[in-house]
Write a protein that holds these residues in place. Structure first.
Motif, short mmCIF file in Angstrom:
data_model
loop_
_atom_site.label_atom_id
_atom_site.label_comp_id
_atom_site.label_asym_id
_atom_site.label_seq_id
_atom_site.Cartn_x
_atom_site.Cartn_y
_atom_site.Cartn_z
N SER A 87 0.83 -1.22 0.00
CA SER A 87 0.00 0.00 0.00
C SER A 87 0.86 1.26 0.00
CB SER A 87 -0.94 0.00 1.22
OG SER A 87 -0.21 0.14 2.43
N LEU A 88 2.11 1.13 0.44
CA LEU A 88 3.03 2.27 0.39
C LEU A 88 3.26 2.69 -1.06
CD1 LEU A 88 5.69 1.15 3.04
CD2 LEU A 88 3.85 2.82 3.34
N GLN B 17 10.61 6.46 -6.26
CA GLN B 17 11.96 6.32 -5.70
C GLN B 17 11.91 6.27 -4.18
OE1 GLN B 17 14.70 5.71 -7.55
NE2 GLN B 17 15.62 5.29 -5.55
N ALA B 18 10.97 7.00 -3.58
CA ALA B 18 10.82 7.00 -2.13
C ALA B 18 10.42 5.60 -1.66
CB ALA B 18 9.78 8.03 -1.71
N PHE B 19 9.50 4.95 -2.39
CA PHE B 19 9.08 3.59 -2.06
C PHE B 19 10.26 2.62 -2.17
CE2 PHE B 19 7.57 -0.55 -3.74
CZ PHE B 19 6.88 -0.99 -2.62
N LYS B 20 11.03 2.75 -3.23
CA LYS B 20 12.19 1.88 -3.43
C LYS B 20 13.22 2.08 -2.31
CE LYS B 20 12.03 1.44 -8.49
NZ LYS B 20 12.76 1.68 -9.76
N SER B 21 13.36 3.31 -1.87
CA SER B 21 14.33 3.60 -0.81
C SER B 21 13.93 2.91 0.49
CB SER B 21 14.42 5.11 -0.59
OG SER B 21 14.93 5.76 -1.74
N ILE B 22 12.63 2.89 0.78
CA ILE B 22 12.14 2.22 1.99
C ILE B 22 12.45 0.72 1.92
CG2 ILE B 22 10.05 1.57 3.27
CD1 ILE B 22 8.85 4.26 2.46
N GLU C 155 15.09 -1.56 4.27
CA GLU C 155 14.65 -2.77 4.94
C GLU C 155 15.55 -3.94 4.58
OE1 GLU C 155 10.53 -5.37 5.09
OE2 GLU C 155 11.43 -4.86 3.15
N ALA C 156 15.87 -4.07 3.29
CA ALA C 156 16.71 -5.17 2.83
C ALA C 156 18.11 -5.09 3.44
CB ALA C 156 16.79 -5.16 1.31
N GLU C 157 18.66 -3.90 3.54
CA GLU C 157 20.00 -3.73 4.11
C GLU C 157 20.04 -4.15 5.58
OE1 GLU C 157 22.99 -2.84 2.73
OE2 GLU C 157 21.89 -3.16 0.86
N GLU C 158 18.92 -3.94 6.28
CA GLU C 158 18.86 -4.36 7.69
C GLU C 158 18.69 -5.88 7.79
OE1 GLU C 158 15.74 -2.20 9.57
OE2 GLU C 158 16.79 -0.27 9.51
N LEU C 159 17.83 -6.44 6.95
CA LEU C 159 17.55 -7.87 7.01
C LEU C 159 18.75 -8.73 6.60
CD1 LEU C 159 13.95 -7.98 5.49
CD2 LEU C 159 14.58 -8.43 7.87
N LYS C 160 19.57 -8.23 5.72
CA LYS C 160 20.67 -9.05 5.21
C LYS C 160 21.71 -9.37 6.30
CE LYS C 160 24.09 -5.69 3.51
NZ LYS C 160 24.77 -5.16 2.33
N SER C 161 21.69 -8.62 7.40
CA SER C 161 22.64 -8.86 8.48
C SER C 161 22.27 -10.08 9.33
CB SER C 161 22.76 -7.63 9.38
OG SER C 161 21.52 -7.34 10.01
N GLU C 162 21.02 -10.57 9.17
CA GLU C 162 20.60 -11.75 9.91
C GLU C 162 21.29 -12.99 9.35
OE1 GLU C 162 18.48 -11.78 12.60
OE2 GLU C 162 18.63 -9.60 12.48
N ASN C 163 21.32 -14.07 10.14
CA ASN C 163 21.89 -15.31 9.65
C ASN C 163 21.13 -15.79 8.43
OD1 ASN C 163 23.95 -15.72 11.62
ND2 ASN C 163 22.40 -16.34 13.09
N TYR C 164 21.86 -16.03 7.36
CA TYR C 164 21.28 -16.43 6.08
C TYR C 164 20.34 -15.37 5.54
CZ TYR C 164 23.36 -21.04 6.26
OH TYR C 164 24.27 -22.08 6.27
N ALA D 3 1.05 -5.86 -8.25
CA ALA D 3 2.01 -6.69 -9.00
C ALA D 3 3.25 -5.89 -9.37
CB ALA D 3 1.34 -7.25 -10.25
N ILE D 4 3.05 -4.65 -9.77
CA ILE D 4 4.19 -3.79 -10.11
C ILE D 4 5.05 -3.53 -8.88
CG2 ILE D 4 4.87 -1.49 -10.91
CD1 ILE D 4 2.35 -1.48 -12.66
N GLY D 5 4.39 -3.24 -7.76
CA GLY D 5 5.12 -3.01 -6.52
C GLY D 5 5.85 -4.27 -6.06
N LEU D 6 5.20 -5.42 -6.24
CA LEU D 6 5.80 -6.69 -5.86
C LEU D 6 7.05 -6.96 -6.71
CD1 LEU D 6 5.01 -8.93 -3.83
CD2 LEU D 6 3.93 -10.14 -5.73
N ARG D 7 6.97 -6.60 -7.97
CA ARG D 7 8.12 -6.78 -8.86
C ARG D 7 9.28 -5.89 -8.43
NH1 ARG D 7 7.00 -6.18 -15.18
NH2 ARG D 7 6.58 -4.02 -14.53
N MET D 8 8.98 -4.68 -7.99
CA MET D 8 10.03 -3.78 -7.50
C MET D 8 10.72 -4.37 -6.27
SD MET D 8 8.37 0.02 -7.71
CE MET D 8 7.60 0.66 -9.20
N ILE D 9 9.90 -4.85 -5.33
CA ILE D 9 10.47 -5.42 -4.09
C ILE D 9 11.34 -6.64 -4.43
CG2 ILE D 9 9.96 -6.53 -1.89
CD1 ILE D 9 7.36 -4.94 -1.77
#
Length: 436
Positions: free
Chosen positions: A247-248, A261-266, A270-279, A403-409
């Motif tokens: 919905s964002l 671009q603001a949506f992509k930045s969010i 999030e991805a940069e934070e999650l990647k630090s978890e194990n696997y 679907a477009i937003g899902l493809r971006m994520i």
């Protein structure tokens, strides 16, 4: 009846460094500040321990006498080394060393791998406790200073060892995206099925009465229904959370480049934070692939008479089949590896060769756990995406925007790269398939 007694002797109590079984031995006081070799009564392996200045206790071991007389330990010379010994690491071990040792020991001594060992669960629990303490710098420092018997434990107590083992592959921060996963479930089911077939399980079923067979089938059906209900609830919850995230994008006040671009930045943050978890990186790639595949499949339905959607649908089925077969092969390969390790231990191979087999088993164990988890995650997320994109309460345009937003994520998740090389490398084809 008169029982014989024996003269009290200052036996040293410790744990076998190889099989983690409690042992005790009677040392000679002549071995002051020396290393002694002790043969384990359980596994027959000879392990080395270092005696203290009195020759009656191990260096770094906490005894009733040392509780009141020993000075506070240091990081270089801990009061107790029991946790280090359990993981098979020196007191100078780095956090990476501790993580590698824990994964290796946890896989080797997991109760599922040792069904005939009644002490396996206690050993697995102790390994988990050792890792929970040593992987936390503050708790490790306290342990080095005061030892285990002085109440050193995480806030809230020790976590359940099985749950803690699962947390080592993903962590809680992925729960809102993939839900609660059952690490190694596919691997364990494959192993159990193979063992049953190999031990004549069908012959045993032939001897069952009609009532026993009916009861077994009823219990099986009940278990399957319960799993299906849990899965349905999981999909519904994740679909709702994914709709809120999308919905964002779908509810942007305008379709300007700045808003997108603001949506992509969010998503990128999030991805940069999650990647630090194990696997974390591997999970993001798996999630990204599923999102991207489902988005392309939906959007392709409206292109060239729907042939685009059909192409992605066929591609998806081929991918699922390939991943399922690969997961089962990995599980069976792990079973074979553990059998070889067991035979090697019975033969008494040299330490170097046995160590090599253990490393191989640990690496294959991690790969099997990952593949089983990845298979489950992608399967659940496919249902989640289908539910989100087939939502009858949303307009056709809204579903298209989802679907477009899902493809971006999905695209952003797949582009995430690790900051450093992982400590145990998985097969690249199982982690980063070419989905473009």
């Amino acid at each position: 009846m008169v029982y014989e007694s024996r003269k009290p002797e200052p036996y040293v109590k410790t744990t076998c460094k190889e099989c983690l079984t409690p042992i005790e031995f009677l040392p000679s006081t002549s071995h002051k500040n020396e290393k002694v070799e002790v043969k384990c009564w359980a596994c027959d392996k000879v392990v080395t321990y270092e005696m203290d200045a009195s020759g009656t206790a191990l260096k770094g071991a906490t005894t009733s006498k040392s509780k009141t007389t020993r000075k506070r330990g240091t990081d270089e010379s801990p009061v107790s080394t029991e946790y280090y010994d359990l993981l098979g690491i020196p007191v100078s071990a780095t956090q990476d060393d501790i993580k590698k040792a824990y994964r290796k020991k946890a896989i080797r001594f997991h109760p599922d791998k040792n069904p005939n060992d009644p002490t396996a669960e206690d050993k697995f629990k102790k390994i988990s406790e050792a890792y929970q303490i040593l992987s936390d710098p503050q708790l490790r420092k306290r342990y080095n200073e005061f030892g285990e018997e002085n109440g050193v434990k995480p806030d809230g107590g020790f976590a359940d060892p099985e749950e803690f083992f699962k947390q080592s592959f993903g962590g809680d921060r992925f729960v809102d995206i993939i839900g609660e996963i059952s690490i190694g479930r596919d691997m364990r089911d494959a192993l159990e099925t193979q063992e049953t077939e190999g031990s004549g399980g069908s012959g045993e079923e032939d001897t069952m009465t009609a009532e026993e067979k009916a009861e077994k089938e009823a219990q099986k059906a009940k278990s399957e229904q319960e799993r299906a209900e849990v899965r349905t609830k999981r999909v519904d919850t994740l679909a709702e959370k994914l709709i809120n995230k999308l919905s964002l994008y779908t509810e942007l006040p305008d379709a300007s480049e700045a808003s997108v671009q603001a949506f992509k930045s969010i998503v990128q943050l999030e991805a940069e934070e999650l990647k630090s978890e194990n696997y974390g990186v591997e999970l993001l790639h798996a999630i990204g692939y599923t999102y991207l595949a489902k988005a392309n499949q939906y959007l392709g339905k409206n292109v060239a008479f729907g042939l685009g959607g059909m192409f992605h649908s066929v591609k998806e089925k081929g991918y699922i089949f390939s991943e399922t077969v690969g997961t089962l092969r990995t599980a069976l390969d792990l079973q074979s590896c553990f059998s070889e390790l067991q035979k090697a231990e019975e033969k008494g191979l040299p330490e170097e060769e046995r160590q090599k087999l253990e490393e191989e088993a640990a690496a294959k164990g991690l790969q099997a756990i990952w593949r089983g988890s990845k298979l489950e995650v992608e399967s659940v997320l496919r249902d989640v995406c289908d539910k989100v994109l087939a939502d009858s309460t949303a307009s056709r345009e809204t579903r298209k925007q989802r679907a477009i937003g899902l493809r971006m994520i999905g695209t952003l998740y797949q582009k995430v790269k690790a900051d450093s090389t992982p400590d145990i490398q998985l097969d690249k084809e199982n982690v980063e398939p070419n989905h473009q």
